[in-house]
Design a protein around this motif. Structure first.
Motif, short mmCIF file in Angstrom:
data_model
loop_
_atom_site.label_atom_id
_atom_site.label_comp_id
_atom_site.label_asym_id
_atom_site.label_seq_id
_atom_site.Cartn_x
_atom_site.Cartn_y
_atom_site.Cartn_z
N ILE A 52 0.89 -1.16 0.00
CA ILE A 52 0.00 0.00 0.00
C ILE A 52 0.93 1.21 0.00
N GLY A 53 1.11 1.77 -1.17
CA GLY A 53 2.09 2.84 -1.30
C GLY A 53 3.47 2.27 -1.02
N ARG A 54 4.15 2.84 -0.04
CA ARG A 54 5.47 2.34 0.34
C ARG A 54 5.41 1.38 1.52
N LEU A 55 4.19 1.04 1.95
CA LEU A 55 4.01 0.17 3.11
C LEU A 55 3.80 -1.27 2.68
N ARG A 56 4.29 -2.20 3.47
CA ARG A 56 4.06 -3.63 3.27
C ARG A 56 3.13 -4.08 4.38
N ARG A 57 2.01 -4.68 4.02
CA ARG A 57 1.04 -5.15 5.01
C ARG A 57 0.70 -6.61 4.74
N VAL A 58 0.37 -7.33 5.79
CA VAL A 58 0.02 -8.74 5.73
C VAL A 58 -1.46 -8.85 6.10
N PRO A 59 -2.28 -9.47 5.24
CA PRO A 59 -3.69 -9.67 5.61
C PRO A 59 -3.78 -10.42 6.94
N ALA A 60 -4.75 -10.07 7.76
CA ALA A 60 -4.85 -10.64 9.10
C ALA A 60 -5.01 -12.16 9.09
N ASP A 61 -5.58 -12.71 8.04
CA ASP A 61 -5.76 -14.17 7.99
C ASP A 61 -4.56 -14.90 7.37
N ALA A 62 -3.59 -14.19 6.84
CA ALA A 62 -2.44 -14.81 6.17
C ALA A 62 -1.56 -15.64 7.11
N PRO A 63 -1.27 -15.19 8.34
CA PRO A 63 -0.46 -16.05 9.21
C PRO A 63 -1.13 -17.40 9.50
N ALA A 64 -2.43 -17.40 9.72
CA ALA A 64 -3.15 -18.66 9.97
C ALA A 64 -3.14 -19.55 8.73
N GLN A 65 -3.28 -18.96 7.54
CA GLN A 65 -3.23 -19.75 6.31
C GLN A 65 -1.85 -20.35 6.11
N TYR A 66 -0.80 -19.58 6.38
CA TYR A 66 0.57 -20.08 6.27
C TYR A 66 0.77 -21.26 7.21
N LEU A 67 0.32 -21.11 8.44
CA LEU A 67 0.46 -22.18 9.43
C LEU A 67 -0.31 -23.43 9.00
N ALA A 68 -1.50 -23.26 8.47
CA ALA A 68 -2.29 -24.41 8.01
C ALA A 68 -1.59 -25.15 6.88
N ARG A 69 -0.99 -24.40 5.94
CA ARG A 69 -0.25 -25.04 4.85
C ARG A 69 0.96 -25.80 5.38
N ARG A 70 1.67 -25.20 6.34
CA ARG A 70 2.85 -25.87 6.92
C ARG A 70 2.45 -27.14 7.66
N ARG A 71 1.35 -27.08 8.40
CA ARG A 71 0.89 -28.25 9.14
C ARG A 71 0.46 -29.37 8.20
N ALA A 72 -0.24 -29.01 7.12
CA ALA A 72 -0.67 -30.00 6.14
C ALA A 72 0.53 -30.64 5.45
N ALA A 73 1.53 -29.84 5.12
CA ALA A 73 2.73 -30.37 4.47
C ALA A 73 3.49 -31.29 5.40
N GLN A 74 3.53 -30.93 6.68
CA GLN A 74 4.26 -31.76 7.64
C GLN A 74 3.53 -33.08 7.88
N ARG A 75 2.20 -33.06 7.89
CA ARG A 75 1.42 -34.29 8.05
C ARG A 75 1.60 -35.21 6.85
N ALA A 76 1.72 -34.61 5.65
CA ALA A 76 1.83 -35.39 4.42
C ALA A 76 3.22 -36.02 4.30
N ALA A 77 4.20 -35.43 4.95
CA ALA A 77 5.58 -35.95 4.83
C ALA A 77 5.81 -37.21 5.65
#
Length: 77
Positions: A52-77
């Motif tokens: 947003i202009g010169r600012l970098r922002r993370v959507p509030a739900d993005a950390p939870a989505q990242y964690l869910a992907r990591r957990r799913a990948a770890q379970r699949a391994a």
């Protein structure tokens, strides 16, 4: 009351407890990681962010989505 007024969303409250966007530092705290690691995740595309202009922002739900992907990948391994 005009139609434009009736269709408009109410203004956001200044003390609204649920943020829509997080700073990189706030996202890092949510994930319990360092700021540099959070920027590395953003750079690789693993953690969603927007500019947003010169600012970098993370959507509030993005950390939870990242964690869910990591957990799913770890379970699949």
């Amino acid at each position: 009351m005009s139609i434009a007024t009736a269709d408009a969303a109410p203004p956001a409250e200044a003390d609204d407890p649920t943020p829509v966007l997080l700073t990189v530092e706030e996202a890092a705290r949510c994930l319990r990681i360092g700021r540099t690691t959070c920027f590395a995740l953003i750079r690789t595309g693993e953690l969603e962010s927007i500019d947003i202009g010169r600012l970098r922002r993370v959507p509030a739900d993005a950390p939870a989505q990242y964690l869910a992907r990591r957990r799913a990948a770890q379970r699949a391994a």
